[in-house]
Design an enzyme around this catalytic site. Structure first.
Site, PDB file in Angstrom:
ATOM      1  CE  LYS A 191      -3.976  -2.140   0.313  1.00  0.00           C
ATOM      2  NZ  LYS A 191      -5.100  -1.969  -0.629  1.00  0.00           N
ATOM      3  CG  HIS A 239     -10.734  -5.925  -5.269  1.00  0.00           C
ATOM      4  ND1 HIS A 239     -11.865  -5.897  -4.471  1.00  0.00           N
ATOM      5  CD2 HIS A 239      -9.724  -5.432  -4.502  1.00  0.00           C
ATOM      6  CE1 HIS A 239     -11.559  -5.405  -3.283  1.00  0.00           C
ATOM      7  NE2 HIS A 239     -10.272  -5.119  -3.269  1.00  0.00           N
TER       8      HIS A 239
END
Length: 378
Positions: A178, A307
């Site tokens: 991230k 996803h």
């Protein structure tokens, strides 16, 4: 109630679960104060039983909010399933859309139907005695897989590196971390350290979770061009298709997005605009609408990387012509008895019929509410 020529749906059970995460996680939305750390995944399940004794299992999910609304909508339209032929998935799906027509064909309404739709596809593949991937027409028996859950922003850099090593040693093929912190320099420092740690040959992705404006995203993209990233994910607001398209044109590093979009029309806008389209079966409304997106993406020679929910997406990725990546996040694994096999950088399609899943006995520990509908004679 519709009279079916073949088999008929005789029972429908809906369940609402709250599955805790071992450790709360934070991404850019948390780092910038827009959300709180994620501590659980809320899941809507649908179990469909037929007159012939077959059973299908499907599920949808939300993070932080939404599952109570999904569950309420599914309860309202669920009885419309009774008596219908479960093999007629398109017809059944349309009947549920019309049952809830006043609330539209995207968002919570279709996310509630996603659990039902997945259960119908699971059931259809079980009737054929095939894994779902084989029913759809598989191109491969395993798919490339990358890990996300070890790269969240709440984890210190040393932990991110250690978990990356553990994932690679356990058979994972790529690593995603991230980014999107208030200070972009910290993102670049962490990314450079992870790249050095895993080496140049390991596929590496980053995910900004919609953090940047167009100028910031372009600056980040130019700063990392030499790192050979597989993609930069969600650099901009999820609905900024034009901005993502401009980034994709300006940068050599591929741009990926689409996971937050909840309708086929929104996802179709991304095809040809970005390098990697990332539909999510529960968010887009089920396997039926997902297959529409995949067919249009295939026609445009686009790459697809679904996803989350690897338990569903491993089948759909195996049935897509251009080999996708499948995201490995283990958060939902405790709900199911079975585990996916991962080795040599690849996630293997289960050889069991349907999705190859059954609810674990301990799932009842996380059950918040459930309801069951029965047709005549049950």
């Amino acid at each position: 109630m519709t009279t079916a020529v073949g088999d008929a749906i005789a029972s429908v059970r809906l369940g609402r679960y709250a599955v805790p995460l071992a450790t709360p996680v934070s991404d850019a939305k948390v780092a910038t104060g827009r959300q709180r750390p994620l501590s659980r995944i809320d899941v809507l399940t649908c179990e469909i039983g037929t007159r012939d004794g077959l059973r299908g299992l499907g599920f949808s999910y939300t993070t932080r909010a939404g599952t109570p609304a999904q569950y309420a909508h599914a309860k309202e339209v669920g009885e419309h399933l009774l008596g219908q032929d479960p093999s007629d998935i398109g017809k059944v799906y349309e009947s549920l859309l019309w049952a809830g027509a006043s609330v539209g064909r995207s968002g919570v309404a279709t996310q509630a139907l996603a659990a039902v739709d997945v259960a119908l596809w699971d059931l259809k593949a079980k009737r054929a005695g095939l894994p779902l991937a084989k029913l759809l027409g598989a191109y491969r028996d395993s798919v490339r897989t990358y890990n996300t859950s070890g790269g969240y922003l709440q984890a210190p850099l040393d932990e991110v590196k250690e978990r990356a090593s553990r994932s690679l040693a356990g058979g994972i093929g790529g690593i995603k971390i991230k980014v999107g912190q208030p200070d972009m320099r910290e993102d670049l420092r962490r990314l450079a350290a992870v790249r050095e740690h895993v080496g140049d040959e390991v596929p590496l992705m980053v995910d900004a979770n919609q953090q940047w404006d167009r100028i910031s995203a372009l600056r980040f993209g130019r700063a990392v061009e030499e790192m050979n990233l597989v993609w930069i994910e969600e650099p901009l607001d999820a609905y900024d298709a034009e901005g993502h398209a401009r980034l994709a044109e300006a940068l050599d590093t591929p741009i990926a997005t689409g996971e937050m979009l909840t309708g086929v029309p929104d996802l179709v806008r991304l095809i040809g605009a970005v390098d990697v389209v990332q539909p999510d079966v529960p968010r887009v409304g089920g396997i039926t609408p997902y297959l529409k997106v995949a067919a249009l993406a295939d026609h445009a020679h686009a790459q697809v990387a679904p996803h989350f929910v690897m338990e569903i997406h491993v089948h759909l990725a195996a049935a897509y012509p251009r080999e996708p990546w499948v995201e490995h996040i283990e958060w939902l694994a405790p709900l199911f008895e079975e585990r996916l096999r991962i080795e040599d950088g690849r996630m293997h399609v289960p050889d069991r019929p349907g999705l190859g899943l059954s609810l674990a006995g301990r799932a009842r520990d996380w059950l918040i509410d459930d309801v069951e509908f029965h047709g005549p004679g049950r």
